[in-house]
Motif scaffolding. Structure first.
Motif, mmCIF file in Angstrom:
data_model
loop_
_atom_site.group_PDB
_atom_site.id
_atom_site.type_symbol
_atom_site.label_atom_id
_atom_site.label_comp_id
_atom_site.label_asym_id
_atom_site.label_seq_id
_atom_site.Cartn_x
_atom_site.Cartn_y
_atom_site.Cartn_z
ATOM 1 N N LYS B 91 0.820 -1.218 0.000
ATOM 2 C CA LYS B 91 0.000 0.000 0.000
ATOM 3 C C LYS B 91 0.850 1.264 0.000
ATOM 4 C CE LYS B 91 -4.196 -1.941 1.868
ATOM 5 N NZ LYS B 91 -3.756 -3.132 2.651
ATOM 6 N N MET B 92 2.168 1.109 0.098
ATOM 7 C CA MET B 92 3.025 2.290 0.099
ATOM 8 C C MET B 92 4.382 1.950 -0.501
ATOM 9 S SD MET B 92 3.863 4.835 3.280
ATOM 10 C CE MET B 92 5.026 6.196 3.096
ATOM 11 N N HIS B 93 4.749 2.666 -1.544
ATOM 12 C CA HIS B 93 6.064 2.493 -2.155
ATOM 13 C C HIS B 93 6.967 3.636 -1.710
ATOM 14 C CE1 HIS B 93 4.550 -0.129 -5.774
ATOM 15 N NE2 HIS B 93 4.402 -0.722 -4.617
ATOM 16 N N GLY B 94 7.692 3.415 -0.651
ATOM 17 C CA GLY B 94 8.681 4.397 -0.226
ATOM 18 C C GLY B 94 10.033 4.017 -0.791
ATOM 19 N N SER B 95 11.094 4.584 -0.219
ATOM 20 C CA SER B 95 12.443 4.259 -0.675
ATOM 21 C C SER B 95 13.156 3.454 0.406
ATOM 22 C CB SER B 95 13.232 5.536 -0.950
ATOM 23 O OG SER B 95 13.597 6.142 0.274
ATOM 24 N N MET B 96 14.316 2.925 0.054
ATOM 25 C CA MET B 96 15.136 2.211 1.021
ATOM 26 C C MET B 96 15.482 3.120 2.204
ATOM 27 S SD MET B 96 18.831 0.443 0.338
ATOM 28 C CE MET B 96 18.395 -1.174 -0.230
ATOM 29 N N LEU B 97 15.740 4.382 1.923
ATOM 30 C CA LEU B 97 16.047 5.314 3.009
ATOM 31 C C LEU B 97 14.862 5.443 3.966
ATOM 32 C CD1 LEU B 97 18.297 7.485 3.862
ATOM 33 C CD2 LEU B 97 16.583 9.122 3.094
ATOM 34 N N ASP B 98 13.663 5.491 3.423
ATOM 35 C CA ASP B 98 12.468 5.652 4.262
ATOM 36 C C ASP B 98 12.337 4.512 5.276
ATOM 37 O OD1 ASP B 98 11.708 7.960 2.918
ATOM 38 O OD2 ASP B 98 10.411 6.900 1.511
ATOM 39 N N VAL B 99 12.541 3.282 4.821
ATOM 40 C CA VAL B 99 12.303 2.165 5.737
ATOM 41 C C VAL B 99 13.471 1.975 6.712
ATOM 42 C CG1 VAL B 99 10.641 1.002 4.265
ATOM 43 C CG2 VAL B 99 13.069 0.459 4.008
ATOM 44 N N PHE B 100 14.690 2.190 6.259
ATOM 45 C CA PHE B 100 15.806 2.125 7.213
ATOM 46 C C PHE B 100 15.717 3.275 8.218
ATOM 47 C CE2 PHE B 100 18.108 -0.836 4.284
ATOM 48 C CZ PHE B 100 18.414 -1.802 5.218
ATOM 49 N N SER B 101 15.156 4.405 7.801
ATOM 50 C CA SER B 101 14.961 5.514 8.745
ATOM 51 C C SER B 101 13.942 5.132 9.817
ATOM 52 C CB SER B 101 14.488 6.769 8.005
ATOM 53 O OG SER B 101 15.483 7.232 7.132
ATOM 54 N N MET B 102 12.874 4.451 9.428
ATOM 55 C CA MET B 102 11.903 3.943 10.414
ATOM 56 C C MET B 102 12.618 3.078 11.439
ATOM 57 S SD MET B 102 8.688 2.770 8.025
ATOM 58 C CE MET B 102 8.161 1.526 9.201
ATOM 59 N N LEU B 103 13.484 2.225 10.910
ATOM 60 C CA LEU B 103 14.269 1.330 11.757
ATOM 61 C C LEU B 103 15.136 2.137 12.717
ATOM 62 C CD1 LEU B 103 15.125 -1.757 11.955
ATOM 63 C CD2 LEU B 103 16.935 -1.199 10.337
#
Lengths: 291, 252, 291, 252
Positions: B91-103
């Motif tokens: 439901k959401m296409h973010g970037s690799m940076l977005d998900v590692f930032s969540m982490l």
């Protein structure tokens, strides 16, 4: 409007120099195989390749003798395993491999995008990967006084990338899985992009939220349908799973690898010639709507 | 491959031992994940854990993949973190940076990892193996494993049953069990028959399937195995889950 | 699926605490006026407001007595000039204003998004704005040995934002001019979002590239058509230019400002009541397709 | 407002003195911008410079606004950097971070700014003014002005003709003319009658419209005015440009 349309031959000849640091776009998706083939065909050499997770297009560039170095967080055939090509070249001393982690590579490219010398992060503070990359330095955080790692910026000389479409001026539209592609392109000094379709300005203006690469640093736009084959392109075509499954066997030793380069690259003047050599109906079967 | 009958009903179905083994390990890991959590999913066995968690045990979890795909419905096995099957079910296409930032922000409740080796202290190796003959075998490397191990609020590791993978000291510490700040690091490892907790810093047998004995577990490891005084015996996954896992593994 | 739909009354009551640090989304576009009105109506106070460029919605929150502090790079009525409200509250000592620059605020929110303690940048090294913000500290770059400023991260307690649409689970889709909205929301601990439309899951799945806020930190979704009025929302409605042009006069002194709050907020139980009090046909005239 | 006839042709048209004054300043600034450059455009007079540059003098320039809008066709005056008219005429909707990052990477060839005050060293004030009575008047603040002044490869300032704005020392240095690295900082300021260069570090009269005298310029400033030995006399904007500018300013 400056018209940036050219062939892959022209773009690679004009904009990729031997010894350049090259960022390769595409992450499991939209991998720029057609541009990579042309780099091999033109026997570019001494390149330093940059990537978070490096998939099999890196085998092509390394086996083709183009790369002197590879800095990445992972290399291999996703879901399949090890890269025989890269392992052999590293062992024989012809490829200098610098291993870190995908997030560290992402942060270093992002620092390049931001135009800052580094981004601090606690990763790579401990373990056997820590302190092995010279561009990652320990500093003291001025706010917490704790030790933190400064992940030094990367600004590759050139990025190669494949996308869905662009206008002639280089307003490149890309959607689907993004990975490290946009940050890597923004960090790079110039961008060479192949696309499935060239569209009119006004089409771009209707969907400006899809434009992902800034036109002012796109130096070449190459019209190349199926330019990411054998990887997939969201809304256009599926991945050739058999190609990826066969890859390990196709590159299991130097002889097999040479045959692979011969049949996919050297036997062809350009990428379209290679596409025509594929089994009839293969590309048709891979069309997105058949998935 | 040997397949055994697991459903005597209308639709007879056979499932391979390998598929059952993977499902048992994955189900064991999913028992460590409560509902509504945000999960960072690695490739391989972690995807099966995510599938079982989402379909059978904790349906409201948020699945995140390294490529930037978020809010994924993990219906079929992806071969890479950017595969079309999960991109289309996201439901959401973010970037690799977005998900590692969540982490890095501390918003990933659970990191799901596998590895070539795990040691009794929860250190993981994805980089290189030393063979008995003295040679070194290179592996594909960390990818996001190091990052997830340091930055997730807790990490659950899931491994196949192979004594060479459970060692007292890994050959190379790709992902040290030294988490950032007050995060918990590697809290446990699931395998097809059991779950080990690292609560005390060292592996302790915490859960075992009711169809296995502690001696069977001990013989499947190269660890000096400790057993918890509160050892839990739990039921293996139901046939429904085994069937679902088998379909998942076959469709990629 | 967790259903997060609620009213603005419920969301503000439940998720905004007095003394919270609040990021206000929207930049010239998609400004969350309906949520801001409800914050004033509920007399929240002691808030510390965070923004790059702060437009007239900040006058509403400040005049309503909700804010104790404002940290920003700019404040006023874009293209029109100074905020009388903020100037008066600063002069009378009831509002603590910390001024920096739009990019510094952006970097500090971005550091919050990345989860790092700071981002280094050469801005605010010189001039009369340098060394006035305590969360910006001089450090020595470990790569260049030059002095550089560490812009400390901001992680607001809550972000308020308006967008085009969402599903019940908080997969929020936003397009048009983005400004600082996405970084500010990602940096915040939780997000309260009003939207024009609630749509089905499968509609979101068809356009996952439009989803901009991560559902796992969206705690409330409010269905509020025209929720960004009098600002504009791309594809939905235009800005009420007369409202912005009249604003300076409507807030020229304490008495006028009180009348403005009375007629726009205190006279109404909710935002829909306020919308109904607007001149007939105004909202119809503002429809996007009429632009 | 007084309007004068500028076109005796079929379509008689009147243009206000204010509009002509703004167009003259903007046209002067656009003479400093060569084609194909990437320009970071501030609000107010800089937008008119961008419009004239794109339509009459350097048509292939890339226009970038602080809100994240890129590749903008600047047809009508925007009131803010995120206004609907420029959002709809943009080919790329990025974020504020994206465009300031371009600036910080050194990819903005020209930053176009205005300010409340400029001093002879090219320092800009957007923060506060001291009145003769000793009071301080607050202004809206830097916005992106400080950032653009430090990070653009070169900055061209454009100002209305008002002696109080051209001072020997600004009351507050919002944007110091101390550029980062080897960037050039504020290279000049355009006003309705002239252009001053800061090449030597200090303002020098470099260009003047052929319908003005240097004495007229001197009397419109509070500067100790230096005149370049290579002073250029240039033609004021054509009626076509004045008309275009007037339409631009009326449509916002």
């Amino acid at each position: 409007m400056v018209d940036k349309i050219m062939t892959a031959q022209q773009a690679v000849k004009k904009y990729i120099n031997n010894s350049d640091m090259v960022f390769v776009g595409g992450f499991g998706h939209a991998i720029p195989f057609s541009i990579a083939q042309e780099i091999v065909r033109q026997k570019k050499h001494g390149l330093h390749l940059i990537k978070t997770g490096a998939d099999i297009v890196f085998d092509m560039l390394v086996a083709g003798g183009c790369a002197q170095g590879l800095t990445c967080g992972w290399y291999g055939n996703p879901g399949m395993g090890m890269s025989n090509v890269i392992r052999q070249e590293v062992e024989s001393g012809t490829l200098e491999l610098t291993e870190s982690t995908n997030f560290s590579m992402m942060l270093r490219l992002h620092a390049g995008k931001l135009g800052v010398p580094f981004i601090p992060s606690p990763i790579l503070s401990n373990g056997d990967l820590a302190h092995t990359v010279s561009e990652i330095k320990s500093i003291t955080c001025p706010f917490t006084n704790a030790e933190i790692q400064a992940h030094g910026s990367l600004n590759p000389d050139v990025a190669i990338v494949h996308a869905q479409r662009s206008d002639v001026n280089g307003n490149v539209q890309l959607w689907g899985s993004i990975g490290d592609t946009v940050d890597g392109c923004e960090a790079s000094k110039k961008i060479i992009c192949s696309v499935e379709e060239i569209c009119q300005d006004d089409e771009i203006s209707l969907t400006p939220h899809l434009t992902k690469l800034p036109a002012h640093k796109v130096v070449a736009v190459i019209k190349q349908p199926f330019g990411a084959y054998p990887s997939y392109l969201h809304s256009f075509y599926q991945r050739d799973e058999k190609y990826y499954a066969d890859h390990s066997n196709n590159t299991k030793d130097a002889l097999k690898t040479e045959e692979w380069l011969q049949s996919t690259i050297y036997n062809h003047n350009d990428f379209n010639s290679y596409l025509h050599s594929l089994p009839e109906d293969l590309l048709k079967k891979l069309e997105w709507n058949n998935s | 491959m040997k397949r055994k009958v697991v459903n005597e009903g209308a639709q007879k179905q056979t499932i391979s031992d390998d598929s059952i083994s993977q499902a048992r390990a994955a189900f064991m890991a999913s028992s460590e994940i409560s509902d509504c959590k945000t999960i960072f999913v690695g490739i391989g066995l972690p995807c099966l854990v995510a599938h079982i968690t989402q379909n059978y045990t904790s349906p409201n979890c948020h699945l995140v993949f390294e490529s930037g795909l978020m809010e994924v419905i993990c219906k079929t096995q992806p071969l890479s973190t950017a595969s079309a099957n999960i991109a289309k079910a996201s439901k959401m296409h973010g970037s690799m940076l977005d998900v590692f930032s969540m982490l890095q922000r501390g918003e990933i409740d659970v990191g799901l990892l596998s590895a070539a080796q795990i040691d009794v202290n929860g250190n993981l190796n994805s980089s290189k193996l030393n063979t008995k003959s003295g040679k070194t075998i290179s592996l594909p490397g960390s990818g996001g494993a190091h990052d997830i191990s340091v930055l997730a609020n807790k990490v659950v590791v899931v491994m196949p049953s192979d004594p060479r993978r459970f060692v007292n000291n890994v050959n190379f510490i790709t992902s040290p069990n030294i988490p950032y700040g007050n995060r918990k690091g590697v809290v446990g490892v699931a395998m097809p028959d059991a779950y080990f907790s690292f609560k005390t810093g060292k592996a302790v047998l915490q859960k075992i399937y009711s169809d296995r004995t502690t001696e069977e577990i001990r013989s499947s490891l190269n660890w000096d195995m400790e057993i918890s005084s509160t050892l839990e015996r739990i039921n293996p996954p139901s046939n429904r889950i085994l069937e679902g896992a088998d379909i998942f593994l076959q469709n990629n």
